[in-house]
Motif scaffolding. Structure first.
Motif, PDB file in Angstrom:
ATOM      1  N   SER A   1       7.590  -3.773 -10.627  1.00 54.76           N
ATOM      2  CA  SER A   1       7.867  -5.158 -10.958  1.00 54.76           C
ATOM      3  C   SER A   1       8.487  -5.836  -9.514  1.00 54.76           C
ATOM      4  CB  SER A   1       8.884  -5.233 -11.907  1.00 54.76           C
ATOM      5  OG  SER A   1       9.671  -6.433 -11.829  1.00 54.76           O
ATOM      6  N   HIS A   2       7.971  -7.020  -9.435  1.00 55.46           N
ATOM      7  CA  HIS A   2       8.299  -7.491  -8.096  1.00 55.46           C
ATOM      8  C   HIS A   2       9.312  -8.903  -8.512  1.00 55.46           C
ATOM      9  CE1 HIS A   2       6.328  -5.188  -5.186  1.00 55.46           C
ATOM     10  NE2 HIS A   2       5.463  -4.917  -6.323  1.00 55.46           N
ATOM     11  N   HIS A   3      10.037  -8.786  -9.730  1.00 56.45           N
ATOM     12  CA  HIS A   3      10.759  -9.745 -10.027  1.00 56.45           C
ATOM     13  C   HIS A   3      12.217  -9.338 -10.206  1.00 56.45           C
ATOM     14  CE1 HIS A   3       7.339 -12.154 -10.492  1.00 56.45           C
ATOM     15  NE2 HIS A   3       6.909 -11.002 -11.300  1.00 56.45           N
TER      16      HIS A   3
ATOM     17  N   VAL B   1      -4.387   3.687   7.128  1.00 56.04           N
ATOM     18  CA  VAL B   1      -5.170   3.223   5.501  1.00 56.04           C
ATOM     19  C   VAL B   1      -5.212   4.054   4.531  1.00 56.04           C
ATOM     20  CG1 VAL B   1      -7.696   2.588   5.063  1.00 56.04           C
ATOM     21  CG2 VAL B   1      -7.049   1.973   7.341  1.00 56.04           C
ATOM     22  N   GLY B   2      -5.134   3.662   3.501  1.00 53.23           N
ATOM     23  CA  GLY B   2      -4.781   4.589   2.338  1.00 53.23           C
ATOM     24  C   GLY B   2      -6.030   4.517   1.427  1.00 53.23           C
ATOM     25  N   SER B   3      -6.418   5.274   0.837  1.00 52.48           N
ATOM     26  CA  SER B   3      -7.424   5.285  -0.553  1.00 52.48           C
ATOM     27  C   SER B   3      -7.558   6.406  -1.054  1.00 52.48           C
ATOM     28  CB  SER B   3      -8.736   5.001   0.220  1.00 52.48           C
ATOM     29  OG  SER B   3      -9.873   4.726  -0.687  1.00 52.48           O
TER      30      SER B   3
ATOM     31  N   GLY C   1       0.915  -1.383  -0.208  1.00 51.28           N
ATOM     32  CA  GLY C   1       0.125   0.115  -0.058  1.00 51.28           C
ATOM     33  C   GLY C   1       0.741   1.273  -0.180  1.00 51.28           C
ATOM     34  N   LYS C   2       2.110   1.204  -0.327  1.00 47.53           N
ATOM     35  CA  LYS C   2       3.191   2.280  -0.465  1.00 47.53           C
ATOM     36  C   LYS C   2       2.271   3.584  -1.248  1.00 47.53           C
ATOM     37  CE  LYS C   2       6.499  -0.121  -1.715  1.00 47.53           C
ATOM     38  NZ  LYS C   2       6.120  -1.680  -1.673  1.00 47.53           N
ATOM     39  N   SER C   3       2.201   3.068  -2.425  1.00 53.31           N
ATOM     40  CA  SER C   3       1.813   4.203  -3.668  1.00 53.31           C
ATOM     41  C   SER C   3       0.546   4.642  -2.998  1.00 53.31           C
ATOM     42  CB  SER C   3       1.600   3.697  -5.015  1.00 53.31           C
ATOM     43  OG  SER C   3       2.753   2.852  -5.434  1.00 53.31           O
ATOM     44  N   THR C   4      -0.351   4.006  -2.780  1.00 53.77           N
ATOM     45  CA  THR C   4      -1.805   4.519  -2.296  1.00 53.77           C
ATOM     46  C   THR C   4      -1.687   5.583  -1.207  1.00 53.77           C
ATOM     47  OG1 THR C   4      -2.723   2.192  -2.890  1.00 53.77           O
ATOM     48  CG2 THR C   4      -4.030   3.704  -1.597  1.00 53.77           C
ATOM     49  N   LEU C   5      -0.728   4.840  -0.075  1.00 56.73           N
ATOM     50  CA  LEU C   5      -0.576   5.951   1.009  1.00 56.73           C
ATOM     51  C   LEU C   5       0.036   7.161   0.725  1.00 56.73           C
ATOM     52  CD1 LEU C   5      -1.344   5.915   4.146  1.00 56.73           C
ATOM     53  CD2 LEU C   5       1.224   5.980   4.232  1.00 56.73           C
TER      54      LEU C   5
ATOM     55  N   ALA D   1      -4.077  -0.923   7.774  1.00 60.13           N
ATOM     56  CA  ALA D   1      -4.509  -1.253   9.307  1.00 60.13           C
ATOM     57  C   ALA D   1      -5.994  -1.693   9.110  1.00 60.13           C
ATOM     58  CB  ALA D   1      -4.400   0.024  10.027  1.00 60.13           C
ATOM     59  N   ASP D   2      -6.907  -1.535   8.209  1.00 58.09           N
ATOM     60  CA  ASP D   2      -8.142  -1.929   8.301  1.00 58.09           C
ATOM     61  C   ASP D   2      -8.239  -3.546   8.140  1.00 58.09           C
ATOM     62  OD1 ASP D   2      -7.131  -1.490   5.540  1.00 58.09           O
ATOM     63  OD2 ASP D   2      -8.741  -1.753   4.582  1.00 58.09           O
ATOM     64  N   THR D   3      -7.268  -4.140   8.124  1.00 55.77           N
ATOM     65  CA  THR D   3      -7.350  -5.773   7.992  1.00 55.77           C
ATOM     66  C   THR D   3      -7.129  -6.152   9.214  1.00 55.77           C
ATOM     67  OG1 THR D   3      -4.990  -5.747   7.385  1.00 55.77           O
ATOM     68  CG2 THR D   3      -6.522  -5.550   5.537  1.00 55.77           C
TER      69      THR D   3
HETATM   70  P1  GTP Z   1       3.901  -2.044  -5.395  1.00 61.36           P
HETATM   71  O1  GTP Z   1       4.547  -0.585  -5.562  1.00 61.36           O
HETATM   72  O2  GTP Z   1       3.678  -2.781  -6.174  1.00 61.36           O
HETATM   73  O3  GTP Z   1       5.154  -2.513  -4.316  1.00 61.36           O
HETATM   74  O4  GTP Z   1       2.867  -1.821  -4.524  1.00 61.36           O
HETATM   75  P2  GTP Z   1       2.368  -0.691  -3.364  1.00 61.36           P
HETATM   76  O5  GTP Z   1       2.975  -1.045  -1.897  1.00 61.36           O
HETATM   77  O6  GTP Z   1       2.624   0.612  -4.156  1.00 61.36           O
HETATM   78  O7  GTP Z   1       0.815  -1.044  -2.980  1.00 61.36           O
HETATM   79  P3  GTP Z   1      -0.314  -0.142  -3.937  1.00 61.36           P
HETATM   80  O8  GTP Z   1      -0.461   1.135  -3.174  1.00 61.36           O
HETATM   81  O9  GTP Z   1      -0.338  -0.156  -5.342  1.00 61.36           O
HETATM   82  O10 GTP Z   1      -1.612  -1.022  -3.301  1.00 61.36           O
HETATM   83  C1  GTP Z   1      -1.854  -2.363  -3.639  1.00 61.36           C
HETATM   84  C2  GTP Z   1      -3.231  -2.900  -3.318  1.00 61.36           C
HETATM   85  O11 GTP Z   1      -3.377  -2.562  -1.839  1.00 61.36           O
HETATM   86  C3  GTP Z   1      -4.176  -1.942  -4.042  1.00 61.36           C
HETATM   87  O12 GTP Z   1      -5.424  -2.856  -4.468  1.00 61.36           O
HETATM   88  C4  GTP Z   1      -4.712  -0.914  -2.968  1.00 61.36           C
HETATM   89  O13 GTP Z   1      -6.289  -0.657  -3.402  1.00 61.36           O
HETATM   90  C5  GTP Z   1      -4.642  -1.728  -1.661  1.00 61.36           C
HETATM   91  N1  GTP Z   1      -4.389  -1.006  -0.549  1.00 61.36           N
HETATM   92  C6  GTP Z   1      -3.727   0.285  -0.650  1.00 61.36           C
HETATM   93  N2  GTP Z   1      -3.859   0.671   0.775  1.00 61.36           N
HETATM   94  C7  GTP Z   1      -4.625  -0.061   1.432  1.00 61.36           C
HETATM   95  C8  GTP Z   1      -5.218  -0.128   2.833  1.00 61.36           C
HETATM   96  O14 GTP Z   1      -4.878   0.810   3.362  1.00 61.36           O
HETATM   97  N3  GTP Z   1      -5.998  -1.005   3.196  1.00 61.36           N
HETATM   98  C9  GTP Z   1      -6.233  -1.939   2.275  1.00 61.36           C
HETATM   99  N4  GTP Z   1      -7.154  -2.936   2.826  1.00 61.36           N
HETATM  100  N5  GTP Z   1      -5.929  -2.166   1.096  1.00 61.36           N
HETATM  101  C10 GTP Z   1      -5.208  -1.240   0.587  1.00 61.36           C
END
Ligand code: GTP
Ligand code: MG
Length: 391
Positions: free
Chosen positions: A42-44, A207-209, A23-27, A155-157
């Motif tokens: 990419s995770h490879h 929590v990110g969204s 959830g890095k990018s989302t946050l 954290a919502d999980t």
């Molecule tokens: P990489 O860059 O590929 O390593 O992923 P990332 O860490 O950037 O994760 P990303 O933000 O792309 O989120 C991956 C998935 O997790 C997406 O489907 C998001 O919607 C979901 N996600 C992100 N933040 C949260 C959160 O706070 N809670 C939940 N339940 N899901 C989340």
């Protein structure tokens, strides 16, 4: 949104680490209310790669230059022993650049593009169990180099009571492993109280969204589930607002300050000591002068050594030449002696020959005398002979 921030200076964040999709990018998008990137990492990857991306955030009268460094591939390798190394190297490289600028005779730190990492948001997987050893090792390696703010992602999980226990467990593990995370400063009266309260909430559960959901008659960022809605900015639901307040509003300046006075200073001291500046507490000018003197005397010593070597070489050659001369002289003398001897012998021979010639001439003269006498005698004898013959 960071409307109270009017900084022009860059804030450098590193969002670390996390298994795929932690959830890095989302946050990041949620924190800065933008869409930074859409592509998934990419995770490879064979190894961890640091990818910095700089953004100019502009919101009403607020300008913020932000660089986010993603540790692409962190935790994706089978062998994770050296996962922390590229991150440490990256942080050091930024320190090194700054140090090089500082050591220049003409410093231009005023308009220097500072790329030092001010904060590391360390994403912890919401397992509810304990920290992974990879997390502990990495945080331990980073804690002297960067301000670490640990956060529990997604954290919502995790349920409310589990989350409470999880937080306590994490803090206990960090303490028992001697990991120093960033503490919100409590020495400035204006923020002491809020920071003290916030320190007790660490690690922040976030929590990110980027999704917007209608709650009441307001659109809010939230995650919608069949059983309900998790509101990102609702403090009863998660610590997102706390993180944003602490990071962008209250302590951004302190994060910069700590980066410079604590982490960079440590790097600088170690580096200068490595370079031979023994007493880094003393005046740099003095140390420099001492180093310079040491260098000059060493140079002088080398020069003297070279000179001595040269002199010796010349002396050696001189001796060799003298020896050659002596040999030649001897040879000459020898030849001269031989020549004189020869000359003497030839002279003797000549004398002998002369004597012989003289003797020969004498004998010849005697012989001639005798011969003429004999001739004279014989010229009268034939008469007698004739007489004898006639008889
Ligand atoms: P990489 O860059 O590929 O390593 O992923 P990332 O860490 O950037 O994760 P990303 O933000 O792309 O989120 C991956 C998935 O997790 C997406 O489907 C998001 O919607 C979901 N996600 C992100 N933040 C949260 C959160 O706070 N809670 C939940 N339940 N899901 C989340
Ligand atoms: Mg991502």
């Amino acid at each position: 949104s960071p409307e109270t921030t009017t900084e022009e200076e860059p804030l450098i964040l590193t969002s670390l680490p996390g298994e795929t999709g932690i959830g890095k990018s989302t946050l990041m998008n949620t924190l800065f209310n933008t869409t930074f990137e859409t592509e998934e990492a990419s995770h490879h990857e064979d190894c961890v790669r640091l990818r910095p991306q700089t953004y100019d955030l502009q919101e009403s009268n607020v300008h913020l230059k932000l660089t986010i460094v993603d540790a692409v591939g962190f935790g994706d390798q089978i062998n994770k022993d050296d996962s922390y190394r590229p991150i440490v190297d990256y942080i050091d490289a930024q320190f090194e650049n700054y140090l090089q600028e500082e050591l220049k005779i003409r410093r231009s730190l005023f308009d220097y593009h500072d790329t030092r990492i001010h904060v590391c948001l360390y994403f912890i997987t919401p397992t509810g169990h304990s920290l992974k050893s990879l997390d502990l090792v990495t945080m331990k390696k980073l804690d002297s180099k960067v301000n670490i703010i640990p956060i529990i992602a997604k954290a919502d999980t995790i349920s409310k009571s589990e989350l409470h226990k999880f937080k306590i467990k994490i803090m206990g593990e960090l303490v028992s492993n001697g990991v120093q995370i960033y503490q919100f400063p409590t020495d400035d009266e204006a923020v002491a109280e809020i920071n003290a309260v916030m320190n007790a909430h660490l690690p922040f559960a976030v929590v990110g969204s980027t999704e917007e959901v209608k709650v009441g008659n307001k659109l809010v960022r939230a995650r919608q589930y069949p059983w309900g809605v998790v509101q990102v900015e609702n403090e009863n639901h998660c610590d997102f607002v706390k993180l944003r307040e602490m990071l962008i509003r209250v302590n951004m300046e302190d994060l910069r300050e700590q980066t410079h006075s604590r982490h960079y200073e440590l790097y600088r001291r170690c580096k200068l000591e490595e370079m031979g500046f023994q007493d880094s507490r003393g005046c740099l000018q003095e140390t420099y002068e001492a180093k310079r003197k040491e260098f000059l005397s060493e140079l002088q010593r080398k020069e003297e050594e070279m000179r001595q070597m040269f002199v010796n070489k010349v002396k050696e050659t001189e001796l060799e030449l003298k020896e050659k001369e002596r040999e030649l002289h001897e040879k000459f003398e020898h030849l001269k002696r031989i020549h004189q001897e020869e000359k003497r012998k030839v002279e003797e021979k000549r004398r002998e020959l002369e004597e012989e010639t003289n003797a020969f001439n004498c004998r010849k003269a005697a012989m001639e005398a005798l011969q003429s006498q004999a001739l004279h005698a014989t010229s009268q004898q034939p008469l007698r002979k004739d007489k004898d013959k006639k008889k």
